[in-house]
Design a protein around this motif. Structure first.
Motif, mmCIF file in Angstrom:
data_model
loop_
_atom_site.group_PDB
_atom_site.id
_atom_site.type_symbol
_atom_site.label_atom_id
_atom_site.label_comp_id
_atom_site.label_asym_id
_atom_site.label_seq_id
_atom_site.Cartn_x
_atom_site.Cartn_y
_atom_site.Cartn_z
ATOM 1 N N LEU A 83 -26.903 22.957 -20.635
ATOM 2 C CA LEU A 83 -26.342 22.253 -19.475
ATOM 3 C C LEU A 83 -25.042 22.942 -19.088
ATOM 4 O O LEU A 83 -24.090 22.965 -19.849
ATOM 5 N N ALA A 84 -25.052 23.532 -17.885
ATOM 6 C CA ALA A 84 -23.790 24.118 -17.371
ATOM 7 C C ALA A 84 -22.949 22.987 -16.794
ATOM 8 O O ALA A 84 -23.477 21.961 -16.355
ATOM 9 N N LEU A 85 -21.625 23.198 -16.806
ATOM 10 C CA LEU A 85 -20.720 22.112 -16.397
ATOM 11 C C LEU A 85 -19.510 22.714 -15.690
ATOM 12 O O LEU A 85 -18.885 23.650 -16.211
ATOM 13 N N ILE A 86 -19.229 22.180 -14.479
ATOM 14 C CA ILE A 86 -18.028 22.617 -13.750
ATOM 15 C C ILE A 86 -17.296 21.396 -13.224
ATOM 16 O O ILE A 86 -17.927 20.411 -12.825
ATOM 17 N N GLY A 87 -15.990 21.432 -13.272
ATOM 18 C CA GLY A 87 -15.160 20.311 -12.801
ATOM 19 C C GLY A 87 -14.424 20.696 -11.520
ATOM 20 O O GLY A 87 -14.860 21.584 -10.767
ATOM 21 N N TYR A 88 -13.258 20.001 -11.291
ATOM 22 C CA TYR A 88 -12.480 20.241 -10.051
ATOM 23 C C TYR A 88 -11.027 19.876 -10.320
ATOM 24 O O TYR A 88 -10.780 18.846 -10.973
ATOM 25 N N ASP A 89 -10.109 20.649 -9.937
ATOM 26 C CA ASP A 89 -8.654 20.536 -10.037
ATOM 27 C C ASP A 89 -8.044 21.664 -10.858
ATOM 28 O O ASP A 89 -6.936 22.098 -10.584
ATOM 29 N N ASP A 90 -8.777 22.081 -11.935
ATOM 30 C CA ASP A 90 -8.251 23.044 -12.912
ATOM 31 C C ASP A 90 -6.929 22.560 -13.522
ATOM 32 O O ASP A 90 -5.907 23.260 -13.510
ATOM 33 N N ILE A 91 -6.989 21.351 -14.075
ATOM 34 C CA ILE A 91 -5.822 20.853 -14.829
ATOM 35 C C ILE A 91 -5.734 21.649 -16.136
ATOM 36 O O ILE A 91 -6.694 22.301 -16.544
ATOM 37 N N ASP A 92 -4.587 21.587 -16.818
ATOM 38 C CA ASP A 92 -4.391 22.399 -18.038
ATOM 39 C C ASP A 92 -5.466 22.116 -19.093
ATOM 40 O O ASP A 92 -5.886 23.003 -19.834
ATOM 41 N N PHE A 93 -5.924 20.845 -19.178
ATOM 42 C CA PHE A 93 -6.915 20.520 -20.220
ATOM 43 C C PHE A 93 -8.248 21.229 -19.982
ATOM 44 O O PHE A 93 -9.073 21.336 -20.891
ATOM 45 N N ALA A 94 -8.482 21.702 -18.775
ATOM 46 C CA ALA A 94 -9.775 22.373 -18.501
ATOM 47 C C ALA A 94 -9.892 23.640 -19.350
ATOM 48 O O ALA A 94 -10.881 23.843 -20.062
ATOM 49 N N SER A 95 -8.865 24.461 -19.321
ATOM 50 C CA SER A 95 -8.950 25.722 -20.092
ATOM 51 C C SER A 95 -8.862 25.453 -21.600
ATOM 52 O O SER A 95 -9.338 26.236 -22.407
ATOM 53 N N ALA A 96 -8.276 24.294 -21.968
ATOM 54 C CA ALA A 96 -8.076 23.989 -23.397
ATOM 55 C C ALA A 96 -9.259 23.211 -23.975
ATOM 56 O O ALA A 96 -9.276 22.900 -25.166
ATOM 57 N N ALA A 97 -10.254 22.885 -23.184
ATOM 58 C CA ALA A 97 -11.380 22.067 -23.663
ATOM 59 C C ALA A 97 -12.159 22.801 -24.763
ATOM 60 O O ALA A 97 -12.113 24.036 -24.850
ATOM 61 N N VAL A 98 -12.892 22.044 -25.567
ATOM 62 C CA VAL A 98 -13.613 22.619 -26.727
ATOM 63 C C VAL A 98 -14.574 23.726 -26.253
ATOM 64 O O VAL A 98 -14.772 24.723 -26.934
ATOM 65 N N VAL B 240 -12.694 24.161 -10.116
ATOM 66 C CA VAL B 240 -12.256 24.618 -8.789
ATOM 67 C C VAL B 240 -10.779 24.237 -8.698
ATOM 68 O O VAL B 240 -10.442 23.054 -8.760
ATOM 69 N N ARG B 241 -9.935 25.261 -8.590
ATOM 70 C CA ARG B 241 -8.499 25.014 -8.682
ATOM 71 C C ARG B 241 -7.925 24.493 -7.373
ATOM 72 O O ARG B 241 -8.188 25.027 -6.313
ATOM 73 N N GLN B 242 -7.132 23.420 -7.514
ATOM 74 C CA GLN B 242 -6.292 22.955 -6.406
ATOM 75 C C GLN B 242 -4.855 23.367 -6.733
ATOM 76 O O GLN B 242 -4.401 23.113 -7.848
ATOM 77 N N PRO B 243 -4.124 23.956 -5.798
ATOM 78 C CA PRO B 243 -2.732 24.347 -6.072
ATOM 79 C C PRO B 243 -1.824 23.117 -6.040
ATOM 80 O O PRO B 243 -1.066 22.909 -5.093
ATOM 81 N N SER B 244 -1.924 22.290 -7.081
ATOM 82 C CA SER B 244 -1.300 20.958 -7.053
ATOM 83 C C SER B 244 0.220 21.025 -6.878
ATOM 84 O O SER B 244 0.794 20.273 -6.081
ATOM 85 N N ARG B 245 0.874 21.935 -7.582
ATOM 86 C CA ARG B 245 2.344 21.995 -7.454
ATOM 87 C C ARG B 245 2.745 22.476 -6.065
ATOM 88 O O ARG B 245 3.672 21.931 -5.453
ATOM 89 N N GLU B 246 1.987 23.432 -5.521
ATOM 90 C CA GLU B 246 2.303 23.894 -4.165
ATOM 91 C C GLU B 246 2.078 22.769 -3.150
ATOM 92 O O GLU B 246 2.810 22.626 -2.170
ATOM 93 N N ILE B 247 1.054 21.954 -3.399
ATOM 94 C CA ILE B 247 0.808 20.814 -2.495
ATOM 95 C C ILE B 247 2.024 19.894 -2.510
ATOM 96 O O ILE B 247 2.523 19.471 -1.464
ATOM 97 N N GLY B 248 2.533 19.611 -3.731
ATOM 98 C CA GLY B 248 3.708 18.733 -3.838
ATOM 99 C C GLY B 248 4.922 19.319 -3.146
ATOM 100 O O GLY B 248 5.622 18.627 -2.388
ATOM 101 N N ARG B 249 5.180 20.611 -3.377
ATOM 102 C CA ARG B 249 6.349 21.260 -2.764
ATOM 103 C C ARG B 249 6.254 21.256 -1.243
ATOM 104 O O ARG B 249 7.190 20.881 -0.527
ATOM 105 N N THR B 250 5.063 21.627 -0.751
ATOM 106 C CA THR B 250 4.875 21.721 0.704
ATOM 107 C C THR B 250 4.994 20.356 1.373
ATOM 108 O O THR B 250 5.565 20.228 2.468
ATOM 109 N N ALA B 251 4.495 19.331 0.685
ATOM 110 C CA ALA B 251 4.566 17.968 1.255
ATOM 111 C C ALA B 251 6.013 17.526 1.429
ATOM 112 O O ALA B 251 6.365 16.894 2.445
ATOM 113 N N VAL B 252 6.882 17.904 0.477
ATOM 114 C CA VAL B 252 8.303 17.541 0.616
ATOM 115 C C VAL B 252 8.900 18.268 1.819
ATOM 116 O O VAL B 252 9.648 17.673 2.623
#
Ligand code: RIB
Length: 333
Positions: free
Chosen positions: A270-285, A291-303
């Motif tokens: 079973l292949a598995l893909i998520g969304y956001d690319d939070i740090d736990f994604a790369s650290a998972a077993v 699919v990466r969302q540039p979350s910090r850039e979103i926060g900065r740009t919104a301000v």
């Protein structure tokens, strides 16, 4: 009786203006004076009164941020980006967690309005356009984050989630998977509906591919584990060969469920893909594709957009970031 700025000035033997500079423009004060005034502040236990300062200055140094789920690292990363940018302007960010509850969302909007914050960033549960108009009418600017926002009267910073959903499933198809399951919900959440739309579009272009919807009540690890149990209970020939989870928390729950039950292997069975690319994604077993969302850039740009709006620039701007594929072991061919 609260300690006043005047008490601090008398204790330190300086003027009121010097105390104000120590509090607001310390770069304009000599090191010796800074030390003397800060010693007086500590000795007296002085705490600045931001509400009084706001009334005097006529505008707050605080921004309100309302997110859907403060337990989701996507939003804490977004909040960090907002805080970084706000601090560059000498501003603070107050974080409110709506917890996917419209009433809590409203109570945070009421609180931030009462606090006369400089402006509000919101990843909304539902249609808050009318409420944000009232907020703006009382002098509090607002910007949508993480949603393109149906209400075009407000600026918005977001990722193209339809494209994101398409990228996720195209990647599964390119690795040879053909029986796809989309796991996510509720579909009433625009982010989920858009990802589902993109996923369907990707499958439509491959003749022998299929996709099924497994709608969840929320986007949580627990919900992911429940779906894993349901999938493993199916006869082998009725199981998907790949899952696209609407966010990484769901994907991590699915991965936990599959690994704990032990009868299926990721990615072999079973292949598995998520969304956001939070740090736990790369650290998972099994390192999780996402699919990466540039979350910090979103926060900065919104301000940035919020400060423009707070300064009277009513022209709404919509800034869309592109999602990007991060392929890891959980989808290897
Ligand atoms: O909270 C819902 C989801 O939408 C988050 O995981 C993030 O993907 C946001 O865009």
């Amino acid at each position: 009786m609260a300690v006043s700025v005047r008490d601090v000035a008398e204790r330190a033997g300086v003027s009121l203006g010097t105390v104000s500079n120590v509090l607001n423009r310390p770069d304009k004060v000599s090191a010796a004076t800074l030390e003397r005034v800060r010693a007086a502040i500590d000795d007296l236990g002085f705490v600045r009164n931001d509400v009084a300062r706001t009334l005097r200055a006529g505008r707050s140094n605080t921004i309100g941020l309302v997110v859907l789920d403060a337990g989701n690292p996507f939003f804490t990363d977004l909040a960090r980006g907002a805080q970084e940018r706000a601090a560059e302007e000498g501003l603070n960010v107050l974080l409110g967690d709506s917890g996917d509850d419209p009433e809590r969302e409203q109570s945070y909007l009421d609180l931030f309005e009462e606090q006369r914050v400089r402006g509000v960033l919101i990843s909304p549960m539902g249609d808050v356009g009318e409420r944000l108009r009232r907020l703006r009418a009382s002098g509090t600017a607002a910007v949508f984050v993480d949603r393109s926002g149906a209400d075009l009267a407000f600026s918005a910073v977001f990722v193209d989630d339809v494209q994101g959903g398409r990228i996720a499933v195209e990647h599964l198809l390119e690795t040879g998977r053909r029986r796809i399951a989309f796991v996510g919900g509720p579909l009433g959440l625009q982010q989920v509906a858009d990802r589902w739309q993109g996923a369907r579009a990707a499958v439509a272009s491959v003749a022998d591919a299929s996709i099924e919807l497994l709608e969840t009540a929320a986007l949580t690890v627990e919900q992911g584990r429940e779906v894993a149990a349901a999938l493993l209970a199916r006869p082998a020939d009725e199981r998907p060969d790949a899952v696209f989870a609407a966010n990484d928390l769901l994907a991590i729950g699915l991965l936990q469920g599959v690994v704990m039950l032990g009868t299926l292997r990721v990615p072999e069975d079973l292949a598995l893909i998520g969304y956001d690319d939070i740090d736990f994604a790369s650290a998972a077993v099994v390192p999780l594709s996402s699919v990466r969302q540039p979350s910090r850039e979103i926060g900065r740009t919104a301000v940035d957009l919020l400060l423009r709006a707070a300064d009277g620039d009513e022209e709404p701007r919509r800034i869309e970031f592109e999602p990007t594929l991060v392929a890891r072991r959980s989808t290897q061919a």
